[in-house]
Design an enzyme around this catalytic site. Structure first.
Site, PDB file in Angstrom:
ATOM      1  N   GLN A  84      58.252  13.558 -10.583  1.00 24.65           N
ATOM      2  CA  GLN A  84      57.849  12.601  -9.186  1.00 24.65           C
ATOM      3  C   GLN A  84      58.835  11.825  -8.818  1.00 24.65           C
ATOM      4  OE1 GLN A  84      55.106  10.197 -10.071  1.00 24.65           O
ATOM      5  NE2 GLN A  84      52.865  11.701  -8.330  1.00 24.65           N
ATOM      6  N   SER A 142      57.896 -12.910  -5.880  1.00 19.61           N
ATOM      7  CA  SER A 142      57.584 -11.999  -5.914  1.00 19.61           C
ATOM      8  C   SER A 142      56.660 -12.380  -4.439  1.00 19.61           C
ATOM      9  CB  SER A 142      56.915 -11.268  -6.834  1.00 19.61           C
ATOM     10  OG  SER A 142      55.820  -9.923  -6.114  1.00 19.61           O
ATOM     11  N   LYS A 189      49.427  13.253   0.228  1.00 18.78           N
ATOM     12  CA  LYS A 189      49.073  13.909  -0.874  1.00 18.78           C
ATOM     13  C   LYS A 189      47.012  13.843   0.241  1.00 18.78           C
ATOM     14  CE  LYS A 189      49.526  12.313  -4.663  1.00 18.78           C
ATOM     15  NZ  LYS A 189      50.409  11.754  -5.755  1.00 18.78           N
ATOM     16  N   LEU A 244      55.801   3.571  -1.309  1.00 12.40           N
ATOM     17  CA  LEU A 244      54.930   4.613  -0.837  1.00 12.40           C
ATOM     18  C   LEU A 244      53.689   4.537  -0.587  1.00 12.40           C
ATOM     19  CD1 LEU A 244      56.432   7.507  -3.320  1.00 12.40           C
ATOM     20  CD2 LEU A 244      57.066   7.208  -0.899  1.00 12.40           C
ATOM     21  N   TRP A 270      53.963  -0.615 -12.523  1.00 13.83           N
ATOM     22  CA  TRP A 270      52.736  -0.994 -12.504  1.00 13.83           C
ATOM     23  C   TRP A 270      51.711   0.286 -12.530  1.00 13.83           C
ATOM     24  CZ3 TRP A 270      50.309  -2.011  -6.695  1.00 13.83           C
ATOM     25  CH2 TRP A 270      49.435  -2.488  -6.798  1.00 13.83           C
ATOM     26  N   ASP A 308      61.597  -2.030 -13.869  1.00 10.70           N
ATOM     27  CA  ASP A 308      60.679  -3.416 -13.315  1.00 10.70           C
ATOM     28  C   ASP A 308      59.728  -3.061 -14.212  1.00 10.70           C
ATOM     29  OD1 ASP A 308      60.075  -5.808 -11.066  1.00 10.70           O
ATOM     30  OD2 ASP A 308      58.199  -4.734 -10.780  1.00 10.70           O
ATOM     31  N   SER A 365      55.367  -0.784  -3.907  1.00  9.80           N
ATOM     32  CA  SER A 365      54.531   0.285  -3.147  1.00  9.80           C
ATOM     33  C   SER A 365      55.220   0.400  -2.107  1.00  9.80           C
ATOM     34  CB  SER A 365      53.155  -0.825  -2.560  1.00  9.80           C
ATOM     35  OG  SER A 365      52.527   0.050  -2.701  1.00  9.80           O
ATOM     36  N   TYR A 417      51.169  -6.398 -16.602  1.00 11.08           N
ATOM     37  CA  TYR A 417      50.499  -5.267 -16.028  1.00 11.08           C
ATOM     38  C   TYR A 417      50.421  -3.435 -18.337  1.00 11.08           C
ATOM     39  CZ  TYR A 417      53.592  -4.821 -12.530  1.00 11.08           C
ATOM     40  OH  TYR A 417      54.536  -5.349 -11.156  1.00 11.08           O
TER      41      TYR A 417
END
Length: 324
Positions: free
Chosen positions: A290, A151, A216, A208, A21, A49, A206, A54
């Protein structure tokens, strides 16, 4: 990497999955995206996923291109259906017509013969749930999908779907994909208990909080120019997190991570994985480094005293509702 069963199914997926995404097919180059996917695979991630919506199918193409390097049985591929894929009245939603047509379109874009997990991207108020579930069951019967899930469905919607599958002898739901992170915890009240009772695993997105839980963004400081929040094309969902009250608490969470000798991002993902009802936390990545950093969260065990300290901080921002 550790693996967990997807709900009560026999399917095992990596505790950390890789999503697409706002990244693949949109904000980063295709080769960079492929490098991220290859890095994830090499580190043990087997759950990938995406969604037809998207970048209007472009993300699926990139994911399919990256995964063709690996044997099909070695990874678990998930995509979704619901959001508009055209201007026509039947080019959206969860009608039988849209589901069947979009499944075929996704298979073509991904370059595979079947999907491991096909998910209803949102609930469709205009289509009977039984129609949706029968279409998914038929796709499974045809071998085009192996499992299906939803979802961002409410607990009541999930319960209704479970009752229909049992009453009509249809294949059961195995998953729900909700937003879930330290700052957004609504699923804990009803969705998690209902899902655990019915054998439905959470593959959360999501984790994070759009990058807020990487540390950050600092209270009282300018937004870094090379971040998601500075990109006007994709920062719609992150803006509501960017207030000093939230960022000050995040800074305190980063202090806990530092004391443990880990990154804040790893703390955030490990915190999610403490929940037995969570099958996988889906992270995003714009470069392979990452991916490497996030994968290490699978190794982190959080002591009870640390969880208690985290909870005391999170209670101070309880009720925060971001726009996403």
């Amino acid at each position: 990497m550790k693996y967990r069963r997807l709900g009560n199914s026999g399917l095992k997926i990596s505790e950390i999955g890789l999503g697409s995404w706002l990244t693949y097919g949109e904000t980063i180059g295709n080769q960079n995206a492929i490098d991220c996917i290859h890095q994830a695979y090499e580190l043990g991630i087997n759950f990938f996923d995406t969604a037809n919506a998207y970048s209007q199918g472009e993300a699926e193409k990139v994911v399919g291109e990256a995964l063709k390097s690996f044997s099909r049985e070695s990874y678990v591929l998930a995509t979704k259906v619901f959001f508009p894929m055209g201007d026509g009245p039947n080019e959206r939603g969860l009608s039988r017509k849209h589901i069947i047509e979009q499944c075929d379109a996704s298979l073509k874009r991904l370059g595979v013969d079947y999907l491991d997990l096909y998910q209803c991207h949102r609930f469709d108020e205009e289509t009977p749930t039984e129609e949706t579930l029968r279409a998914l069951d038929d796709l499974a019967q045809q071998g085009k999908i192996l499992y299906y899930g939803v979802s961002e469905w409410t607990a009541a919607q999930i319960i209704d779907a479970v009752h229909i599958t049992k009453e009509k002898n249809l294949r059961p739901l195995v998953s729900n994909q909700p937003i879930y992170n330290m700052l957004v915890r609504y699923i804990e009240k009803e969705v998690l208990p209902v899902s655990e009772k019915e054998g439905i695993g959470q593959v959360v997105f999501s984790p994070l909080a759009q990058g807020i839980l990487t540390g950050k963004y600092k209270p009282g400081q300018e937004i870094p120019s090379n971040t998601r929040a500075a990109n006007e094309n994709i920062n719609r969902w992150i803006k509501s997190y960017l207030n000093d009250d939230v960022l000050e608490r995040v800074a305190r969470l980063e202090g806990i991570a530092n004391d443990l000798g880990i990154k804040l991002s790893q703390l955030a993902v490990a915190w999610i994985l403490r929940q037995p009802g969570v099958s996988s936390a889906i992270v995003g990545a714009s470069h392979p480094g990452q991916v490497t950093e996030n994968v290490k969260a699978s190794e982190v065990e959080l002591p009870n005293d640390v969880l208690t300290e985290i909870e005391s901080i999170l209670k101070e921002i309880d009720g925060f509702v971001p726009i996403w």
